[in-house]
Design an enzyme around this catalytic site. Structure first.
Site, PDB file in Angstrom:
ATOM      1  CG  ASP A   1      18.935  -4.533   4.780  1.00 35.72           C
ATOM      2  OD1 ASP A   1      17.899  -5.415   3.706  1.00 35.72           O
ATOM      3  OD2 ASP A   1      20.346  -4.502   4.963  1.00 35.72           O
TER       4      ASP A   1
ATOM      5  CG  HIS B   1      21.487  -5.659   1.545  1.00 40.59           C
ATOM      6  ND1 HIS B   1      21.238  -5.490   2.968  1.00 40.59           N
ATOM      7  CD2 HIS B   1      22.409  -5.993   0.933  1.00 40.59           C
ATOM      8  CE1 HIS B   1      22.282  -5.583   3.441  1.00 40.59           C
ATOM      9  NE2 HIS B   1      23.154  -6.219   2.561  1.00 40.59           N
TER      10      HIS B   1
ATOM     11  CB  SER C   1      23.900  -9.500   3.615  1.00 36.85           C
ATOM     12  OG  SER C   1      25.319  -8.217   3.794  1.00 36.85           O
TER      13      SER C   1
END
EC number: 3.4.21.78
Length: 262
Positions: A114, A69, A212
């Site tokens: 992810d 993402h 992230s």
């Protein structure tokens, strides 16, 4: 940015089936401390644009593993050997991305898979400031109660901006049954077998927006990649951080992708 979101499962039967999917089917740091400069030489800073950062791990001289993402553009920079975001450091190696390889079964709705590989335009110069983080030999699960660490340049609290320097926090793997219960994620989203929950049941220790893609290390072994948590509630005991497990199928994809790339 650690992704923060909520998703509504259509029924309990769907939830249960997702939890039982076999593995072969297709943030600033909250509560942590600044690390000794360049003591985590495998860490990669991803400057996506002027307002967004992610992190990653250098897993080969010209390959970085991060979260799917994390959206890059033509001007995004991959920065190796960094401790400070803003300061000029002679240790930094700034590179561009040749090609992105998102995990083919990545599902933005559930955040399953992810993961993303970044092939760099050139090979990194390996030294004491820039080193490779080796993948685990096996895609084993991580037992609840295992102590882990996650580092990053993300927020230190929910209303803060990024940390200028690299920070790290100690967190504990939390049983999926606990993470999926009504006092935590309540199957919204489902924390499946290819994810792990980690943090503190008392809260206050977590990854956050900007983290992230950061690697999760458990007992010194690379076990996962930072993915998501509760929106604007980093460190909340009701929503520990969720990490994509480097399971057998994920490791096979990484190895085959690198071997097959031109």
């Amino acid at each position: 940015m650690r992704n923060s979101y909520r998703f509504l499962a259509s029924s309990l039967s769907v939830v249960v089936s997702l939890l039982l999917i076999p593995e072969d089917v297709c943030e600033k740091i909250i509560g942590g401390n600044e690390v000794t400069p360049h003591s985590r030489p495998y860490m990669v800073l991803l400057s996506l644009d002027r307002k967004t950062i992610c992190a990653g791990a250098l897993i080969a001289k010209d390959w970085v593993l991060t979260a799917a993402h994390c959206n890059l553009n033509k001007r995004s920079q991959v920065i190796l050997g960094a401790h400070s975001i803003t300061r000029e450091e002679p240790t930094k190696q700034i590179m561009l991305v040749k090609k992105e390889f998102p995990y083919p079964c990545y599902d933005p709705a559930t955040r399953e898979g992810d993961l993303k590989l970044l092939q760099l335009m050139e090979k990194a110069k390996i030294n004491k400031y820039v080193t490779i983080l080796h993948l685990p030999k096996k895609g084993d699960d991580v037992k609840p109660g295992t102590m882990c660490q996650v580092a990053g340049w993300g927020r230190t609290h929910n209303s803060a901006s990024w940390s200028d320097t690299l920070r790290e926090v100690n967190i504990t793997i939390i049983d999926r049954k606990v993470c999926n219960d009504r006092n935590h994620y309540n199957f919204n989203p489902v924390i499946g077998m290819n994810m792990v929950c980690a943090g503190s049941l008392r809260g206050g220790r977590d990854s956050c927006n900007g983290d992230s893609g950061s690697p999760l290390l458990c007992e010194g072994v690379f076990r996962g990649v930072t993915s998501f948590g509760l929106e604007n509630k980093c460190g909340d005991p009701r929503g520990p951080g969720v990490y994509i497990l480097l399971s057998k199928k994920h490791l096979n994809w990484i190895i085959m992708t690198i071997k097959g790339a031109v």
